[in-house]
Design an enzyme around this catalytic site. Sequence first.
Site, PDB file in Angstrom:
ATOM      1  CG  ASP A   1       1.361  -2.089  10.742  1.00 24.13           C
ATOM      2  OD1 ASP A   1       2.186  -1.599  10.026  1.00 24.13           O
ATOM      3  OD2 ASP A   1       0.266  -2.795  10.173  1.00 24.13           O
TER       4      ASP A   1
ATOM      5  CD  GLU B   1      -9.529  -0.749   8.057  1.00 22.68           C
ATOM      6  OE1 GLU B   1      -9.994  -1.032   7.042  1.00 22.68           O
ATOM      7  OE2 GLU B   1      -8.260  -0.595   7.487  1.00 22.68           O
TER       8      GLU B   1
ATOM      9  NE  ARG C   1      -8.620  -5.439   6.977  1.00 29.80           N
ATOM     10  CZ  ARG C   1      -8.107  -4.719   6.187  1.00 29.80           C
ATOM     11  NH1 ARG C   1      -6.786  -4.514   5.780  1.00 29.80           N
ATOM     12  NH2 ARG C   1      -8.809  -4.146   5.131  1.00 29.80           N
TER      13      ARG C   1
ATOM     14  N   GLY D   1       0.949  -1.243   0.020  1.00 30.85           N
ATOM     15  CA  GLY D   1       0.003   0.109  -0.085  1.00 30.85           C
ATOM     16  C   GLY D   1       0.785   1.173  -0.053  1.00 30.85           C
TER      17      GLY D   1
ATOM     18  NE  ARG E   1      -1.321  -5.714  -0.751  1.00 29.96           N
ATOM     19  CZ  ARG E   1      -1.529  -4.582  -0.578  1.00 29.96           C
ATOM     20  NH1 ARG E   1      -1.905  -3.675  -1.587  1.00 29.96           N
ATOM     21  NH2 ARG E   1      -1.238  -3.798   0.280  1.00 29.96           N
TER      22      ARG E   1
ATOM     23  NE  ARG F   1      17.989  15.344  -5.411  1.00 31.37           N
ATOM     24  CZ  ARG F   1      17.139  16.528  -5.590  1.00 31.37           C
ATOM     25  NH1 ARG F   1      17.304  17.326  -4.664  1.00 31.37           N
ATOM     26  NH2 ARG F   1      16.666  17.178  -6.875  1.00 31.37           N
TER      27      ARG F   1
ATOM     28  CB  THR G   1       2.838   0.881   6.526  1.00 28.59           C
ATOM     29  OG1 THR G   1       1.343   0.697   7.014  1.00 28.59           O
ATOM     30  CG2 THR G   1       3.530   0.795   7.918  1.00 28.59           C
TER      31      THR G   1
ATOM     32  CG  ASP H   1      -2.310   0.573   8.964  1.00 28.99           C
ATOM     33  OD1 ASP H   1      -3.171   1.480   9.109  1.00 28.99           O
ATOM     34  OD2 ASP H   1      -2.372  -0.695   8.319  1.00 28.99           O
TER      35      ASP H   1
ATOM     36  CB  ALA I   1     -13.062  11.234  19.499  1.00 29.69           C
TER      37      ALA I   1
ATOM     38  CG  ASP J   1       4.405  -6.750   8.884  1.00 26.68           C
ATOM     39  OD1 ASP J   1       5.451  -6.142   9.072  1.00 26.68           O
ATOM     40  OD2 ASP J   1       3.569  -6.958   9.454  1.00 26.68           O
TER      41      ASP J   1
END
Length: 328
Positions: free
Chosen positions: A134, A227, A176, A15, A76, A29, A130, A132, A191, A107
Site C-alpha cells: 500500500d 479485513e 485493512r 510491522g 512502535r 554488504r 509491508t 499490504d 475464489a 507509512d
Amino acid sequence: MASAIKKIGVFTSGGDSPGMNAAIRAVVRTCAYLKVECVGIYRGYEGMMEGDFKVMDARSVNNIINKGGTILKSARCLPFRTKEGRQVAYDQLKKAGIDAFVVIGGDGSFTGALTFNKEFNFPVIGIPGTIDNDIFGTTYTLGFDTALNTAVECIDKIRDTASSHNRLFFVEVMGRDVGHIALNAGVGAGAEEILIPEENLGLERLLESLKRSKQSGKSSSIVVVAEGDKTGKNVFELKEYVEEHLPIYDVRVSVLGHMQRGGAPSCFDRVLASRMGVKAVEALLEGKTNLMVGIQDNTITLTPISKAIKGHTKIDKELMRVSDIMTT
C-alpha cells in the site's frame, strides 16, 4: 564514490514483513563493498533513542536472506513522535558517529524519517517493507509476494476440506485499507467471490453470487475477504448473515491473520530486497535524501518520501474484471 558519509545506520520499523532480513543484508554488504561502516539499530526508533546499536560487517548477515521476520527486531515508539524524543534519538546517532540511515518499513516509519530529516537535516532513505503493498511509488513492497503465496497455499488447503464437506468458507486475509492481497490471492486460488475495501459489492450481490454458484452445481465455495471490506460486517457477521438468508450453506470462517507476515521470503522478495538495499546505500552516498526506493516496470526507482506517504495505491481494475469473469 566520494561522500561525507562514513557510517550508515539501518533499522526495521513498524510491522515485520518477509524480505526485511534480505534488505538488511543488502544494505550491510553494500556498505562493506563501498568501504562504509554500517551500524544495525535494534527495535526501530525505540532502539535509536536508547542507543541500541551494533556495528555490522559482511559476515554478520550470513544466512539471513532466507529468514522471515527481522533480526534487528521492530517496535512502535510513541516517544519518537515528540520533538523531545527525536532530539534524544539524534543525540544518540551523533554520539555513535552515524551520518545517515536506511529505514525499512511502511507509512508510519517513513513519516518519522521525513520529520526527523526536516528537524535535523539528517540524510534518510526508505525501503518499503509491508505485506499490504500500500505504498505509493512502487509496484511491489517487500513481503507482498511472500504473503500472497502464503495466503494462496492456505486457501488451497481450505478448499480441500470445503469440497470434502460441501461447505462455504469465508477466508479473511490482511488488508485493512487496501485489497491487494485479497484480490490477487482470490484470483490465484480460484475464489468464488472476493470482498475488498475499494469496492462495496453489497450483501445482496454476495447472496446472488452464492445462489448462482449453488444453482450452477458448485457444492462448495470460497469467499476471500479483506479485513477492511466495506460491506459493514466483519467476517463472522457475514457468516451469520449468509446462514440466515441461505440456510442451504454450511458456513465456516478461517482468519489467516499473522501467518501471512511470517515464513521464508519468496525468491522475488529476496531479489527485490537485494536490489533495493544496494540502491538505498548508493543514493545516500550520492548525497540524496528523503527518498524511497521502489520498483516500477522492473526498474529500481526513487520517489520522494513525501509522495510515498501521501499517495494512494490503486486496485488493479483489470484484475477485478478477470475476477468477475473467473467467478462465472
